[in-house]
Design a protein around this motif. Structure first.
Motif, short mmCIF file in Angstrom:
data_model
loop_
_atom_site.label_atom_id
_atom_site.label_comp_id
_atom_site.label_asym_id
_atom_site.label_seq_id
_atom_site.Cartn_x
_atom_site.Cartn_y
_atom_site.Cartn_z
N PRO A 135 0.82 -1.08 0.12
CA PRO A 135 -0.18 -0.51 0.12
C PRO A 135 0.99 0.98 -0.22
CG PRO A 135 0.15 -1.55 2.77
CD PRO A 135 1.08 -2.24 1.12
N PRO A 136 0.74 2.01 -0.35
CA PRO A 136 1.00 3.66 -0.88
C PRO A 136 1.34 3.92 0.94
CG PRO A 136 -0.81 3.73 -1.98
CD PRO A 136 -1.33 2.40 -1.53
N GLN A 137 2.19 5.12 1.24
CA GLN A 137 2.41 5.92 2.03
C GLN A 137 1.22 6.44 2.25
OE1 GLN A 137 4.74 4.59 4.88
NE2 GLN A 137 3.95 6.19 6.39
N GLN A 138 0.56 6.89 1.52
CA GLN A 138 -0.39 7.99 1.44
C GLN A 138 -1.24 7.85 2.37
OE1 GLN A 138 1.94 7.57 -1.25
NE2 GLN A 138 0.27 8.11 -2.76
N LEU A 139 -1.97 6.34 1.61
CA LEU A 139 -2.64 5.45 2.18
C LEU A 139 -3.04 5.27 3.59
CD1 LEU A 139 -5.64 4.26 1.56
CD2 LEU A 139 -4.08 1.89 0.68
N LEU A 140 -1.77 5.08 4.23
CA LEU A 140 -2.02 4.37 5.44
C LEU A 140 -2.09 5.55 6.38
CD1 LEU A 140 1.23 1.95 5.43
CD2 LEU A 140 -1.20 1.47 5.32
N GLU A 141 -1.16 7.19 6.14
CA GLU A 141 -1.30 7.72 6.60
C GLU A 141 -2.93 8.34 6.84
OE1 GLU A 141 1.30 10.92 5.12
OE2 GLU A 141 2.66 9.83 5.56
N ALA A 142 -3.43 8.57 5.48
CA ALA A 142 -4.74 8.84 5.54
C ALA A 142 -5.53 7.64 6.29
CB ALA A 142 -5.14 8.54 4.23
N VAL A 143 -5.39 6.71 6.13
CA VAL A 143 -6.48 5.54 7.20
C VAL A 143 -6.62 6.11 8.42
CG1 VAL A 143 -6.79 3.11 7.93
CG2 VAL A 143 -6.85 3.94 5.22
N ARG A 144 -4.81 6.59 8.55
CA ARG A 144 -4.55 6.58 9.99
C ARG A 144 -5.51 8.17 9.95
NH1 ARG A 144 1.25 6.65 11.70
NH2 ARG A 144 1.31 6.78 13.61
N ARG A 145 -5.57 8.92 9.91
CA ARG A 145 -6.36 10.06 10.22
C ARG A 145 -7.51 10.58 10.22
NH1 ARG A 145 -2.26 12.49 6.70
NH2 ARG A 145 -4.38 12.27 4.89
N GLU A 146 -8.31 8.60 9.85
CA GLU A 146 -10.19 8.94 9.96
C GLU A 146 -10.52 8.87 10.93
OE1 GLU A 146 -11.39 5.49 8.13
OE2 GLU A 146 -10.18 6.02 6.49
N PRO A 147 -11.39 9.58 11.41
CA PRO A 147 -12.07 9.47 12.53
C PRO A 147 -12.50 8.45 13.14
CG PRO A 147 -13.07 10.78 11.04
CD PRO A 147 -12.27 9.95 10.05
N ALA A 148 -12.54 7.78 14.07
CA ALA A 148 -12.99 6.87 15.01
C ALA A 148 -14.46 6.15 14.48
CB ALA A 148 -12.86 6.68 16.26
N ALA A 149 -15.35 7.49 14.07
CA ALA A 149 -16.95 6.88 14.12
C ALA A 149 -16.73 6.36 12.68
CB ALA A 149 -17.22 7.79 13.70
N THR A 150 -15.89 6.05 11.29
CA THR A 150 -15.49 5.71 10.55
C THR A 150 -15.46 4.86 9.51
OG1 THR A 150 -13.73 6.78 9.52
CG2 THR A 150 -16.00 8.19 9.43
#
Length: 321
Positions: A135-150
């Motif tokens: 997976p691209p690093q930007q994807l991992l970073e985007a997932v880590r920033r997701e709020p818990a509700a999502t």
């Protein structure tokens, strides 16, 4: 295969990875484990009769990994074998094509320290539809920033037996559980080839709170091999739920009850989905039978009506569904 006896560490974690023909993806999976910051970490890959060189690749590219080879016996047997061979007191499961986010294990251990009665923890996750190995690093970073509700799904925490009856909200690649608990429960049931994890989490929910880290901590990879399966001969999801109901009923250990109507709708939807798959496979009589079972649970299940009528018309017309 190791020849010495396991020496359990009360604070260590053994990661059990069943592998079947995952040569393309397993490097990214193992790298995501090695990126975790837990000091006492053991990794066991149980190769379940792969024919694509997966085992040889792991053996040569990851010498720090304990590799166990066995003939193809299914994912339940592979996971159970890993649990039996584990040295540590805690077991984390991860499929050979999925990905952990950095900090996954640390977040779960922190929650378990806050919830000392809980012997099993799971987490939120996100999906990634791709055949790319890493997976691209930007994807991992985007997932880590997701709020818990999502996080998928927004799951319950605590004595969750009534919630589990309405659907499996626990994804195995996020589970961290006491090894002793898994052994007490008898592990995954090899006789349940689909839904063997759902069956185990239901059994676990009778003896321990199951807590959840709400933030997404893993990626569930979707690719053709993960989504394309032969049509099962039995509706294992419905069987797992019905077996739990026969054994324990609607009430959880804490006295909370699952709503009976919701459970009937869950079973109706399961049989309707199963009927739809049978219809697409051209198994008209079986599709109609499954649709009938769906309607017995919930007579307003629209998909079941559609499948039943479609399979009947196809049978009368002598054509395909």
């Amino acid at each position: 295969m190791r020849t010495d006896s396991p020496r359990a560490s009360p604070s260590g974690i053994t990661v059990v990875i069943p592998c079947f023909n995952a040569r393309r993806y397993i490097a990214a999976t193992l790298d995501s484990v090695l990126a975790q910051q837990d000091a006492q970490l053991e990794i066991i890959v149980v190769d379940d009769g792969s024919a694509d060189g997966s085992a040889d690749f792991v053996e040569h590219a990851y010498p720090q990994v304990c590799l166990i080879r066995q003939s193809n016996q299914g994912v339940a047997v592979a996971r159970n074998r890993g649990v039996q061979e584990a040295r540590h007191a805690w077991i984390a499961f991860l499929d050979a094509d999925d990905i952990w986010l950095p900090g996954k294990l640390s977040a779960q251990r922190a929650l378990l320290q806050q919830q000392p009665l809980a012997r099993l923890c799971y987490a939120g996750w996100d999906t990634w539809a791709s055949q790319e190995p890493t997976p691209p690093q930007q994807l991992l970073e985007a997932v880590r920033r997701e709020p818990a509700a999502t996080a998928h799904p927004c799951g319950p925490s605590g004595w969750i037996y009534p919630d589990l009856l309405q659907g499996c909200c626990v994804w195995t690649s996020t589970v961290l559980a006491e090894r002793r608990l898994l052994l007490e429960l008898g592990g995954f049931e090899p006789g349940v080839p689909v839904g063997e994890d759902y069956d185990l989490w239901l059994r676990a929910s009778r003896v321990t709170p199951i807590v959840r880290v709400q933030q997404p901590l893993a990626l569930y990879r979707l690719h053709p091999q993960s989504t394309t399966r032969a049509l099962p001969k039995r509706n294992y999801k419905a069987e797992v739920i019905e077996r739990a109901l026969a054994r324990w009923g609607l009430e959880g250990p804490d006295g909370r009850r699952a709503p009976g109507g919701a459970i009937q709708r869950t079973l109706a939807r399961s049989w309707a989905d199963f009927a739809g798959a049978q219809l697409l496979a051209g198994q008209l009589d079986l599709a109609r039978h499954s649709a009938r079972l769906s309607l017995q649970h919930w007579p307003w299940q629209r998909l079941a009506w559609w499948v039943g009528i479609k399979s009947l018309l196809s049978r009368i017309g002598g054509g395909k569904a």
